[in-house]
Design a protein around this motif. Structure first.
Motif, short mmCIF file in Angstrom:
data_model
loop_
_atom_site.label_atom_id
_atom_site.label_comp_id
_atom_site.label_asym_id
_atom_site.label_seq_id
_atom_site.Cartn_x
_atom_site.Cartn_y
_atom_site.Cartn_z
N LEU A 188 4.97 2.49 -6.75
CA LEU A 188 5.29 1.51 -5.71
C LEU A 188 4.13 0.58 -5.39
N ARG A 189 2.98 0.86 -5.93
CA ARG A 189 1.81 0.04 -5.62
C ARG A 189 1.84 -1.24 -6.43
N GLY A 190 1.60 -2.36 -5.78
CA GLY A 190 1.57 -3.64 -6.47
C GLY A 190 0.28 -3.83 -7.23
N GLY A 191 0.22 -4.91 -7.99
CA GLY A 191 -0.99 -5.18 -8.74
C GLY A 191 -0.68 -6.08 -9.92
N PRO A 192 -1.71 -6.50 -10.65
CA PRO A 192 -1.50 -7.37 -11.81
C PRO A 192 -0.59 -6.73 -12.84
N GLY A 193 0.40 -7.48 -13.28
CA GLY A 193 1.30 -7.00 -14.31
C GLY A 193 2.45 -6.16 -13.81
N ARG A 194 2.48 -5.83 -12.51
CA ARG A 194 3.56 -5.02 -11.97
C ARG A 194 4.64 -5.93 -11.40
N LEU A 195 5.80 -5.93 -11.98
CA LEU A 195 6.87 -6.81 -11.56
C LEU A 195 7.49 -6.33 -10.26
N ALA A 196 7.91 -7.28 -9.42
CA ALA A 196 8.56 -6.92 -8.17
C ALA A 196 9.86 -6.16 -8.42
N ASP A 233 4.06 0.67 0.89
CA ASP A 233 2.73 1.16 1.25
C ASP A 233 2.83 2.54 1.91
N LYS A 234 3.83 2.71 2.77
CA LYS A 234 4.00 3.99 3.47
C LYS A 234 4.30 5.11 2.49
N LEU A 235 5.20 4.88 1.55
CA LEU A 235 5.56 5.92 0.58
C LEU A 235 4.42 6.15 -0.41
N ASP A 236 3.69 5.09 -0.76
CA ASP A 236 2.55 5.24 -1.67
C ASP A 236 1.50 6.16 -1.05
N ARG A 237 1.27 6.02 0.25
CA ARG A 237 0.30 6.88 0.93
C ARG A 237 0.75 8.34 0.93
#
Length: 234
Positions: free
Chosen positions: A193-201, A183-187
């Motif tokens: 790096l942002r999570g969401g549907p279809g995004r694998l860990a 979250d820090k780097l995404d900002r």
């Protein structure tokens, strides 16, 4: 005479003026024939007029592009291209569980970076990234295989469970701190790096490693921090 060379796992591939080199599972430079997650042809190094370009000719994978100091970093998405202007350009990408790094060398680079007094060699920082010790330890646990292998080549990003075990943390603590770091780097504008549907860990961990190593957010000199004890700052 060749003006561009690509180095991978200690092997050199020279490209003559006006030529092209494709990179992938079944290409001029065969990276890993046994990895089904890797495109048959993923990247191309090609000269157009007098300028050399790195082109993503794949349909799914992206690559992280950086200079050797980490002060320039770009994310090369499918269909995108980037001019090769530095003497050495690092290319890092992940296919499935495996991360690859290669280097593109230009004999006559378009730009030459000059170190300044405020930017000492060996101590370069990209962007205002303030990390707690435990956050840096998390990144190091994931990046350790890539940092410890010599030169360009192949490494594997650890699973969350393996990285948590390396740190002696419960998985809940590791996953919480991974969320905080991403979250820090995404900002700060780091893509992927942002999570969401279809995004694998696994994709998020690999992208974090690519960014951290390419931008010198962590280096091999930081690895002793892995064994340093710290109180939980959260």
């Amino acid at each position: 005479m060749a003006t561009i060379s690509v180095e991978f796992c200690g092997e050199w591939f020279r490209i003559p003026d006006g030529g092209e080199l494709t990179i992938g599972r079944d290409a001029d430079l065969r990276i890993d024939e046994d990895n089904p997650f890797l495109h048959r042809q993923f990247l191309s190094v090609v000269q157009v007029d007098s300028l050399w370009w790195l082109v993503n000719i794949g349909s799914r994978l992206s690559a992280t592009i950086a200079d050797t100091t980490g002060t320039m970093q770009a994310w090369l998405a499918p269909g995108a291209r980037l001019p090769i202007v530095f003497d050495v350009t690092k290319v890092v990408f992940t296919a499935g569980p495996t991360t690859y790094e290669l280097a593109v060398h230009a004999e006559q680079p378009e730009f030459e970076r000059s170190p300044s007094a405020s930017d000492p060699v060996g101590d370069t920082t990209v962007g205002p990234v303030a990390l707690t010790l435990s956050q840096k330890q998390l990144i190091l646990a994931l990046s350790e295989p890539m940092l410890t292998r010599e030169g360009s080549g192949i490494s594997t990003v650890p699973t969350s469970a393996a990285a948590a075990e390396r740190l002696g943390w419960p998985s809940t603590k590791f996953n919480r701190k991974l969320d905080n770091v991403c979250d820090k780097l995404d900002r700060l504008g780091v893509r992927g790096l942002r999570g969401g549907p279809g995004r694998l860990a696994s994709n998020r961990r690999a992208r974090l490693v690519e960014h951290a190593v390419s931008s010198r957010l962590v280096t091999i000199d930081d690895l002793p921090l892995l064994d340093q004890s710290t109180d939980d700052e959260d």
